[in-house]
Design an enzyme around this catalytic site. Structure first.
Site, short mmCIF file in Angstrom:
data_model
loop_
_atom_site.label_atom_id
_atom_site.label_comp_id
_atom_site.label_asym_id
_atom_site.label_seq_id
_atom_site.Cartn_x
_atom_site.Cartn_y
_atom_site.Cartn_z
N GLY A 12 1.83 24.28 38.49
CA GLY A 12 0.42 23.90 38.43
C GLY A 12 -0.44 24.99 39.06
O GLY A 12 -1.47 24.71 39.66
N ARG A 19 -3.37 26.90 42.58
CA ARG A 19 -3.92 28.26 42.75
C ARG A 19 -4.25 28.52 44.22
O ARG A 19 -3.90 29.57 44.76
CB ARG A 19 -5.18 28.43 41.89
CG ARG A 19 -5.89 29.74 42.17
CD ARG A 19 -7.11 29.95 41.32
NE ARG A 19 -6.74 30.21 39.93
CZ ARG A 19 -7.61 30.24 38.92
NH1 ARG A 19 -8.88 29.99 39.14
NH2 ARG A 19 -7.20 30.50 37.69
N ALA A 20 -4.92 27.58 44.85
CA ALA A 20 -5.32 27.77 46.26
C ALA A 20 -4.09 27.97 47.15
O ALA A 20 -4.11 28.79 48.08
CB ALA A 20 -6.15 26.58 46.74
N SER A 143 -0.09 11.85 46.38
CA SER A 143 -1.55 11.59 46.36
C SER A 143 -1.85 10.41 47.27
O SER A 143 -0.98 9.55 47.48
CB SER A 143 -1.98 11.24 44.93
OG SER A 143 -3.29 10.76 44.89
N TYR A 156 -0.45 6.38 37.29
CA TYR A 156 -0.56 7.55 38.18
C TYR A 156 -0.13 7.17 39.59
O TYR A 156 0.67 7.86 40.23
CB TYR A 156 -2.01 8.06 38.18
CG TYR A 156 -2.27 9.26 39.07
CD1 TYR A 156 -1.99 10.55 38.64
CD2 TYR A 156 -2.81 9.09 40.34
CE1 TYR A 156 -2.24 11.65 39.46
CE2 TYR A 156 -3.08 10.19 41.16
CZ TYR A 156 -2.78 11.47 40.71
OH TYR A 156 -3.03 12.55 41.53
N1 LIG Z 1 -7.69 16.81 42.66
C1 LIG Z 1 -7.43 15.65 43.24
O1 LIG Z 1 -8.34 14.88 43.59
C2 LIG Z 1 -5.99 15.27 43.53
C3 LIG Z 1 -5.76 14.23 44.45
C4 LIG Z 1 -4.45 13.85 44.73
C5 LIG Z 1 -3.40 14.51 44.11
N2 LIG Z 1 -3.65 15.50 43.22
C6 LIG Z 1 -2.50 16.15 42.59
O2 LIG Z 1 -2.54 17.53 42.87
C7 LIG Z 1 -1.80 18.24 41.86
C8 LIG Z 1 -2.63 19.41 41.39
O3 LIG Z 1 -3.78 18.91 40.73
P1 LIG Z 1 -5.21 19.62 40.78
O4 LIG Z 1 -6.13 18.66 41.38
O5 LIG Z 1 -5.09 20.98 41.31
O6 LIG Z 1 -5.54 19.61 39.21
P2 LIG Z 1 -5.63 20.78 38.15
O7 LIG Z 1 -5.84 20.09 36.84
O8 LIG Z 1 -6.62 21.78 38.59
O9 LIG Z 1 -4.19 21.46 38.22
C9 LIG Z 1 -3.05 20.91 37.63
C10 LIG Z 1 -2.32 22.02 36.89
O10 LIG Z 1 -1.11 21.46 36.36
C11 LIG Z 1 -0.91 22.09 35.09
N3 LIG Z 1 -0.04 21.30 34.25
C12 LIG Z 1 -0.34 20.13 33.62
N4 LIG Z 1 0.68 19.75 32.86
C13 LIG Z 1 1.66 20.68 32.99
C14 LIG Z 1 2.95 20.82 32.45
N5 LIG Z 1 3.45 19.93 31.58
N6 LIG Z 1 3.69 21.89 32.82
C15 LIG Z 1 3.19 22.82 33.67
N7 LIG Z 1 1.95 22.73 34.21
C16 LIG Z 1 1.20 21.68 33.88
C17 LIG Z 1 -2.31 22.22 34.52
O11 LIG Z 1 -2.37 23.16 33.45
C18 LIG Z 1 -3.13 22.60 35.73
O12 LIG Z 1 -3.25 24.00 35.87
C19 LIG Z 1 -1.48 17.21 40.78
O13 LIG Z 1 -0.15 16.77 40.95
C20 LIG Z 1 -2.45 16.07 41.08
O14 LIG Z 1 -1.97 14.84 40.62
C21 LIG Z 1 -4.93 15.91 42.93
#
Ligand SMILES: NC(=O)c1ccc[n+]([C@@H]2O[C@H](COP(=O)([O-])OP(=O)(O)OC[C@H]3O[C@@H](n4cnc5c(N)ncnc54)[C@H](O)[C@@H]3O)[C@@H](O)[C@H]2O)c1
Length: 250
Positions: A12, A19-20, A143, A156
């Site tokens: 991801g 990325r961060a 999460s 989820y």
């Molecule tokens: N942003 C929030 O509020 C939040 C809160 C709790 C948990 N999360 C979790 O944090 C993690 C990162 O999410 P984020 O917020 O950075 O979102 P994001 O959408 O920016 O990043 C998720 C990344 O996962 C990649 N991805 C999706 N399906 C994929 C696959 N089949 N194979 C490979 N890569 C795939 C996407 O292309 C994307 O770059 C996730 O697991 C998300 O559930 C996010």
């Protein structure tokens, strides 16, 4: 674990928290980071940031639900010297329409990405680290949505609760193999995922919550992940990164 000079994998990694965290690992002096995602353009941008911090970036366009591709990813990494740090972070939300009207196909995809792929990648990482000896650290993204019941995206919540319990259950591996598995539970974080909750906009059910909280930044989650990596006592643990409440619940 001292991150300096280590090899890491971040899934991801094309955006948001992945990325961060990749950039934060680079800034801590990681020698090499495998950046994994399905979004090649986003991976290239992350790679530029990682290389800018002086760390070798290797882009791997892999769909984590593809078991064979995932096995090859870890097999190649092992041949190339192995990995010390694995951050299983790729994930999606169900998106509209909210549960229980979510299409079954979307729920199946969500389970495959958020749950099955995390377990499979953790398994590969453990086998690879055991063969190499010397331990390693695996962090899985859960999460705050996995801590409390939450109807609008119940599937989820279920996958994230599953990831949390799986990671906690792996805690004793520190005793047998020197491998530490932990989880991070981000609160609502400012990443591209938020705008997808309602398709191409923020979901109606999320708007009232956003009005009540201070949204976290991806760097806040990266800090928590690095803390779990660096603290050698942490195994089977999880860190919750909570949102600060800025308004009373209606
Ligand atoms: N942003 C929030 O509020 C939040 C809160 C709790 C948990 N999360 C979790 O944090 C993690 C990162 O999410 P984020 O917020 O950075 O979102 P994001 O959408 O920016 O990043 C998720 C990344 O996962 C990649 N991805 C999706 N399906 C994929 C696959 N089949 N194979 C490979 N890569 C795939 C996407 O292309 C994307 O770059 C996730 O697991 C998300 O559930 C996010």
């Amino acid at each position: 674990m001292d991150i300096h000079g280590r090899s890491a994998l971040v899934s991801g990694a094309a955006a948001g928290i992945g990325r961060a965290t990749a950039v934060a690992l680079a800034e801590k002096g990681a020698a090499k980071i495998l950046l994994v995602d399905i979004d090649e353009a986003g991976l290239k941008q992350t790679a530029q940031l990682v290389e800018g911090a002086g760390t070798k970036a290797v882009i791997r366009v892999v769909d984590v639900t593809d078991s064979e591709a995932l096995a090859k990813l870890f097999g190649d990494a092992e041949q190339d010297g192995g990995l010390d740090i694995v951050f299983n972070n790729a994930g999606i939300l169900s998106g509209p329409p909210a549960f229980p009207d979510t299409p079954l196909k979307r729920i199946q995809l969500l389970i495959a990405i958020n749950f099955t792929a995390v377990l499979e990648a953790t398994w590969h990482a453990i086998q690879m680290m055991k063969r190499k000896g010397g331990g390693g650290v695996i962090i899985n993204t859960s999460s705050t949505g996995g801590l409390n019941p939450y109807l609008s995206d119940a599937p989820y919540a279920a996958t994230k609760a599953g990831v949390l319990m799986f990671s906690r259950s792996c805690g004793p591996l520190i005793e047998t193999d020197g491998i530490r598995v932990n989880a991070v539970c981000p609160g609502v974080t400012n990443t591209p995922i938020l705008a997808k909750t309602g398709g191409d906009k923020v979901a109606d059910w999320l708007e009232p919550l956003l009005a009540q909280i201070k949204v976290l930044q991806p760097e806040d989650i990266a800090d928590a992940v690095l803390g779990l990596i660096e603290d050698d006592t942490q195994s089977g643990e999880f860190v919750v990164v909570q949102n600060e409440r800025i308004a009373e619940t209606a």
